[in-house]
Design a protein around this motif. Sequence first.
Motif, PDB file in Angstrom:
ATOM      1  N   SER A  80      -2.000  13.387  -7.519  1.00 19.53           N
ATOM      2  CA  SER A  80      -0.796  13.409  -6.790  1.00 19.53           C
ATOM      3  C   SER A  80      -0.717  13.838  -5.288  1.00 19.53           C
ATOM      4  O   SER A  80       0.035  13.091  -4.813  1.00 19.53           O
ATOM      5  CB  SER A  80       0.330  14.160  -7.647  1.00 19.53           C
TER       6      SER A  80
ATOM      7  N   CYS B  62       5.590   5.435  -4.068  1.00 16.72           N
ATOM      8  CA  CYS B  62       5.113   5.307  -5.505  1.00 16.72           C
ATOM      9  C   CYS B  62       4.797   4.072  -6.321  1.00 16.72           C
ATOM     10  O   CYS B  62       3.964   3.979  -6.902  1.00 16.72           O
ATOM     11  CB  CYS B  62       6.340   6.187  -6.290  1.00 16.72           C
TER      12      CYS B  62
ATOM     13  N   ALA C  78      -5.041   8.661 -15.969  1.00 11.09           N
ATOM     14  CA  ALA C  78      -4.479   7.535 -15.077  1.00 11.09           C
ATOM     15  C   ALA C  78      -3.054   7.537 -15.534  1.00 11.09           C
ATOM     16  O   ALA C  78      -1.842   7.340 -14.755  1.00 11.09           O
ATOM     17  CB  ALA C  78      -4.961   6.119 -15.423  1.00 11.09           C
TER      18      ALA C  78
ATOM     19  N   CYS D 182       1.496   3.117  -5.044  1.00 12.79           N
ATOM     20  CA  CYS D 182       0.565   3.591  -5.399  1.00 12.79           C
ATOM     21  C   CYS D 182       0.341   3.255  -6.884  1.00 12.79           C
ATOM     22  O   CYS D 182      -0.770   3.740  -7.483  1.00 12.79           O
ATOM     23  CB  CYS D 182       0.661   5.135  -5.356  1.00 12.79           C
ATOM     24  N   LEU D 183       1.476   2.830  -7.766  1.00  7.89           N
ATOM     25  CA  LEU D 183       1.252   2.798  -9.209  1.00  7.89           C
ATOM     26  C   LEU D 183       0.145   1.932  -9.580  1.00  7.89           C
ATOM     27  O   LEU D 183      -0.725   2.318 -10.384  1.00  7.89           O
ATOM     28  CB  LEU D 183       2.658   2.048  -9.622  1.00  7.89           C
TER      29      LEU D 183
ATOM     30  N   THR E  75      -3.383   3.867  -9.710  1.00  8.20           N
ATOM     31  CA  THR E  75      -3.776   5.082 -10.359  1.00  8.20           C
ATOM     32  C   THR E  75      -5.074   5.368 -11.257  1.00  8.20           C
ATOM     33  O   THR E  75      -5.581   6.068 -11.226  1.00  8.20           O
ATOM     34  CB  THR E  75      -2.582   5.402 -11.367  1.00  8.20           C
ATOM     35  N   SER E  76      -5.590   4.041 -11.627  1.00 13.34           N
ATOM     36  CA  SER E  76      -6.884   4.036 -12.359  1.00 13.34           C
ATOM     37  C   SER E  76      -7.802   4.584 -11.288  1.00 13.34           C
ATOM     38  O   SER E  76      -9.004   5.223 -11.682  1.00 13.34           O
ATOM     39  CB  SER E  76      -7.154   2.633 -13.071  1.00 13.34           C
TER      40      SER E  76
ATOM     41  N   LEU F  59       3.910   9.933 -10.250  1.00 12.29           N
ATOM     42  CA  LEU F  59       4.736   9.068  -9.343  1.00 12.29           C
ATOM     43  C   LEU F  59       6.083   8.966  -9.725  1.00 12.29           C
ATOM     44  O   LEU F  59       7.191   8.971  -8.864  1.00 12.29           O
ATOM     45  CB  LEU F  59       3.937   7.887  -9.477  1.00 12.29           C
TER      46      LEU F  59
ATOM     47  N   LEU G  57      -1.063  10.340 -13.849  1.00 16.64           N
ATOM     48  CA  LEU G  57      -0.848  10.118 -12.179  1.00 16.64           C
ATOM     49  C   LEU G  57       0.316   9.293 -12.382  1.00 16.64           C
ATOM     50  O   LEU G  57       1.323   9.286 -11.333  1.00 16.64           O
ATOM     51  CB  LEU G  57      -2.057   9.664 -11.539  1.00 16.64           C
ATOM     52  N   ALA G  58       0.554   8.224 -13.031  1.00 19.34           N
ATOM     53  CA  ALA G  58       1.796   7.420 -13.105  1.00 19.34           C
ATOM     54  C   ALA G  58       2.925   8.109 -13.359  1.00 19.34           C
ATOM     55  O   ALA G  58       4.110   7.880 -12.805  1.00 19.34           O
ATOM     56  CB  ALA G  58       1.522   6.264 -14.093  1.00 19.34           C
TER      57      ALA G  58
ATOM     58  N   ARG H 278       1.618   1.740 -17.786  1.00 13.35           N
ATOM     59  CA  ARG H 278       1.861   2.601 -16.586  1.00 13.35           C
ATOM     60  C   ARG H 278       3.310   2.479 -16.134  1.00 13.35           C
ATOM     61  O   ARG H 278       4.045   3.308 -15.916  1.00 13.35           O
ATOM     62  CB  ARG H 278       1.003   2.002 -15.206  1.00 13.35           C
TER      63      ARG H 278
ATOM     64  N   PHE I 201      -2.096  11.166  -3.121  1.00 10.71           N
ATOM     65  CA  PHE I 201      -0.989  10.129  -3.153  1.00 10.71           C
ATOM     66  C   PHE I 201       0.053  10.486  -1.759  1.00 10.71           C
ATOM     67  O   PHE I 201       0.520   9.408  -1.116  1.00 10.71           O
ATOM     68  CB  PHE I 201      -0.394   9.697  -4.091  1.00 10.71           C
TER      69      PHE I 201
END
Length: 573
Positions: A242, A287, A80, A290-291, A294-295, A87, A83-84, A44, A245
């Motif tokens: 996204s 971000c 996942a 939230c990292l 992501t899963s 971010l 999404l990283a 990630r 988040f």
Amino acid sequence: MLKLLDLLSAVALLVWGTHIVRTGILRVYGANLRRILSRSVQKRPLAFAAGIGVTALVQSSNATALLVTSFVASGLMALAPALAIMLGADVGTALMARVLTLDLSWLSPLAIFFGVVFFLTRKQTPLGQLGRVFIGLGLIILALQLIVAAAEPMTQAKGVKVLFSSLTGDVMLDAMTGALFAMISYSSLAAVLLTATLATSKVISLKVALCLVVGANLGSGILALIGTTAQNAAGRRVALGSLLFKVAGCVLVLPLIGPLSQWVDGWPFRTQELVIAFHVLYNSVRCLACLPLTSHMAAFCTRLLPDRPTPEDRVRPRHLDPAALETPSLALVNAVRETLRMGDIVEQMLNNLLDVIRTGNPLLGKEIRKLDDDVDALYTAIKLYLARMPREDLVERDSRRWAEIIELAINLEQAGDIIEHMLSAVQDKKTSRSRSFSDNGLAEITALHSQLQVNLRLSLSVFLNGDQEGARRLRRAKQRFRLQERRYAHSHVERLRQQVVQSIETSSLHLDLISDMKRLNSLFCAIAYAVLDNPDTLPGELEEALEALQEDDVRGLEEQRLPTSPSDSSAIG
């Protein structure tokens, strides 16, 4: 009013500059950026860093979103890590906003000048596209200067004060306005830069500016979600995650915007720098927080947007079992069965085509186009299935079989496209104009169609069994079809000489159809060459095959001696 137009034109120039930079970078480094994103999925933090770097280059988190969603939609990337990357893209666009607010007035004319020189002199080269990027950067810096110049006099205008007076006190209204700015300009970067400039000119307060910044981030998420409406469920999950988040960030920070504006106002920076610094800080904190989630967000989005079940009327591979790839001989058998299924669909397309030629039924036309989509889907599945089978691990016989399968699949896919093209020609030149073939012309097309069906079935049989005798029959059938096609072409010319009205009206279509049927026949009969060239053929069978080839050559010579004048063609059959 004139100052307002100046401001709008400056904003438009800012949007255009970001667009030029984005498209120029993608044209030069698009393939490399895609490769970087597709490979940055192991960890990630690496995916997060890739999102920052790519967005800093293309100057748009929306462009990064389009790249990532295409990967996820194609199954090349999991949700996942995608999404990283998204971010990281939010942090990247915030950092670029900070860079562009530095005093770069000296850079604008240089960037535009050298960009124009490179673009005009090397337009079709990577250097020319980099010139396009320089032009975009120069326009962005110039647009920011114009926005400042246009906004300063507006601070004294009563109408402007009334317009922006509604953006005081209600944090939700201010955030929604910021989201609207980002959606209209199609760039959160442009919206944030405009907000910073308006705050510097005292058109809006610092508190309103911070709300607009938070809203601009939300607007970019809505833009990304709208841009994925044509994607499948997997692609839309990226934009949804996204956006969620960003919604969570808005919900958490908006109630604190009052104390935050007072805290930020105490920083030793100019107003424009305060807005941009808050933008960077807000996105970085949000971000990074939230990292690790992501899963969990990927699982939640999967539940919200499950894969749509495939409609029952849509063809799906039935025999391509991935587990069989460990046993090449079994995998090849599966591919053979799926290829035969392609052949059955092509035969159904042929049958429907003849009915359309006779009756002009539009429903059958739609069915043919759907069947062609089915053929394309099976061809893609077979191609990808065979590609997963390493040819270097196959024995010689299996390697030849692999080549036969892919060759026939390609031919059947091309045959489906030809049949769809024939359908369009019939609908455009015959059905829509209420024309009809002459009785003799329709009989000729029907005869060629019947021979095509026979040859297609024979080719599938030869492909399945590797029958040498069947291959020789197929080879001779190909020559007979060519001979028959030429005879019918001459007969059609004779009808034209006799002034048959129906033949004159459909002459172009008639000749096109029999020409396309000739191409179809060549595709169907191509498998005979692979079977007759098989080195496993026994010596006696090989001699018979050579004799058959010699007979074909003799028939070809006879075909060349066919009469070519219309008067002679009337004596043929």
